[in-house]
Design a protein around this motif. Structure first.
Motif, short mmCIF file in Angstrom:
data_model
loop_
_atom_site.label_atom_id
_atom_site.label_comp_id
_atom_site.label_asym_id
_atom_site.label_seq_id
_atom_site.Cartn_x
_atom_site.Cartn_y
_atom_site.Cartn_z
N SER A 127 0.84 -1.20 0.00
CA SER A 127 0.00 0.00 0.00
C SER A 127 0.87 1.24 0.00
CB SER A 127 -0.91 0.02 1.23
OG SER A 127 -1.78 -1.08 1.23
N ILE A 128 0.41 2.26 -0.71
CA ILE A 128 1.06 3.55 -0.72
C ILE A 128 0.12 4.52 -0.01
CG2 ILE A 128 2.00 5.43 -2.13
CD1 ILE A 128 2.41 3.30 -4.35
N PHE A 129 0.59 5.12 1.07
CA PHE A 129 -0.19 6.05 1.87
C PHE A 129 0.34 7.46 1.66
CE2 PHE A 129 -0.43 2.06 4.17
CZ PHE A 129 -1.77 1.98 4.55
N THR A 130 -0.52 8.39 1.30
CA THR A 130 -0.14 9.80 1.27
C THR A 130 -0.88 10.49 2.41
OG1 THR A 130 0.32 9.77 -1.08
CG2 THR A 130 -0.09 11.93 -0.09
N ILE A 131 -0.11 11.10 3.29
CA ILE A 131 -0.62 11.68 4.53
C ILE A 131 -0.50 13.20 4.47
CG2 ILE A 131 -0.31 11.77 7.04
CD1 ILE A 131 1.16 8.96 6.69
N ASP A 132 -1.59 13.88 4.79
CA ASP A 132 -1.56 15.33 4.94
C ASP A 132 -0.83 15.63 6.25
OD1 ASP A 132 -2.65 18.12 4.31
OD2 ASP A 132 -3.38 17.77 6.37
N ILE A 133 0.26 16.37 6.19
CA ILE A 133 1.12 16.61 7.35
C ILE A 133 0.38 17.38 8.45
CG2 ILE A 133 3.21 17.76 8.16
CD1 ILE A 133 4.43 17.10 5.36
N ALA A 134 -0.34 18.42 8.09
CA ALA A 134 -0.99 19.27 9.10
C ALA A 134 -2.05 18.52 9.89
CB ALA A 134 -1.58 20.50 8.44
N SER A 135 -2.90 17.75 9.22
CA SER A 135 -4.02 17.08 9.90
C SER A 135 -3.69 15.65 10.31
CB SER A 135 -5.23 17.06 8.98
OG SER A 135 -4.98 16.22 7.86
N GLU A 136 -2.62 15.09 9.74
CA GLU A 136 -2.26 13.68 9.93
C GLU A 136 -3.37 12.75 9.44
OE1 GLU A 136 -0.83 12.96 13.91
OE2 GLU A 136 1.01 14.09 13.52
N LYS A 137 -4.10 13.20 8.43
CA LYS A 137 -5.15 12.41 7.79
C LYS A 137 -4.66 11.92 6.43
CE LYS A 137 -8.58 13.11 10.76
NZ LYS A 137 -9.36 12.05 11.37
N LEU A 138 -5.26 10.84 5.96
CA LEU A 138 -4.87 10.26 4.68
C LEU A 138 -5.49 11.04 3.53
CD1 LEU A 138 -5.42 6.55 5.68
CD2 LEU A 138 -3.23 7.75 5.51
N VAL A 139 -4.65 11.39 2.56
CA VAL A 139 -5.10 12.02 1.33
C VAL A 139 -5.43 10.93 0.32
CG1 VAL A 139 -4.44 13.53 -0.58
CG2 VAL A 139 -3.73 14.08 1.77
N SER A 140 -4.62 9.87 0.34
CA SER A 140 -4.88 8.74 -0.54
C SER A 140 -4.26 7.47 0.02
CB SER A 140 -4.36 9.00 -1.96
OG SER A 140 -2.95 8.98 -1.97
N VAL A 141 -4.92 6.37 -0.33
CA VAL A 141 -4.40 5.03 -0.05
C VAL A 141 -4.52 4.27 -1.36
CG1 VAL A 141 -4.67 2.89 1.24
CG2 VAL A 141 -5.11 5.08 2.36
N HIS A 142 -3.42 3.69 -1.80
CA HIS A 142 -3.40 2.90 -3.03
C HIS A 142 -2.95 1.49 -2.65
CE1 HIS A 142 -2.39 2.79 -7.59
NE2 HIS A 142 -2.83 1.63 -7.16
N ASN A 143 -3.91 0.55 -2.66
CA ASN A 143 -3.63 -0.84 -2.29
C ASN A 143 -3.39 -1.68 -3.53
OD1 ASN A 143 -4.19 -0.58 0.59
ND2 ASN A 143 -6.29 -0.24 -0.03
N MET A 144 -2.36 -2.50 -3.45
CA MET A 144 -2.03 -3.38 -4.58
C MET A 144 -1.89 -4.82 -4.08
SD MET A 144 0.56 -0.63 -6.15
CE MET A 144 0.82 -0.02 -4.50
N PHE A 145 -2.81 -5.67 -4.56
CA PHE A 145 -2.78 -7.09 -4.23
C PHE A 145 -3.62 -7.83 -5.25
CE2 PHE A 145 -6.06 -5.13 -1.64
CZ PHE A 145 -7.17 -5.94 -1.85
#
Length: 156
Positions: A127-145
């Motif tokens: 999985s590739i997680f992109t995290i918004d630094i200020a809020s510590e919330k996920l901007v995107s999750v890309h799962n590969m399986f």
């Protein structure tokens, strides 16, 4: 490019682990709470079209949890870019100085209740997680399986 991030390693690990824990809980609202409320927030599987917006992600996971449960084990998180700063950064939404992107591997075991029997399928995932630094919330999750194994189990 520096391999340092503006998010402490302990926070990255906490954010990623909370995401996995929320998926394992089968609680669509809890999963949605991990995401940044923004028009370009995404959840994507393999090369499929992304699911866009937190509400769409919540609806998708609620539907998924009606027939499938997941338990993640063997979780590893790379909090710095791999192989000399090479992390996919050309995936939508665009990465910026306000985000950090990390990669994780895990072994999700899917349990599918087909009414007559319970089928379990373990499928290694990245999985590739992109995290918004200020809020510590996920901007995107890309799962590969290998979704074909999960779909095949759903068909039983």
């Amino acid at each position: 490019m520096s391999t340092k991030t503006a998010v402490p390693v302990a926070d990255i690990l906490r954010i990623v682990q909370e995401y996995y824990d929320s998926v394992d809980s089968r609680d669509a609202a809890r999963v949605a709470d991990n995401y940044l409320v923004a028009p370009d927030t995404t959840l994507q599987f393999n090369a499929d079209d992304p699911i866009v917006t937190v509400e769409a992600i919540k609806a998708f996971t609620a539907q998924l949890f009606q027939s499938v449960s997941v338990k993640h084990t063997m979780i590893e998180v790379w909090n710095t870019p791999l192989m000399g700063d090479i992390v996919p950064v050309d995936l939508a939404p665009a990465r910026s100085a306000s985000t950090v992107t990390v990669v994780s591997t895990a072994l999700p075991t899917f349990s599918i209740d087909s009414r007559s029997e319970m089928t379990r399928v373990a499928v290694p995932a990245t999985s590739i997680f992109t995290i918004d630094i200020a809020s510590e919330k996920l901007v995107s999750v890309h799962n590969m399986f290998d979704l074909a194994k999960v779909y095949a189990a759903l068909g039983n």
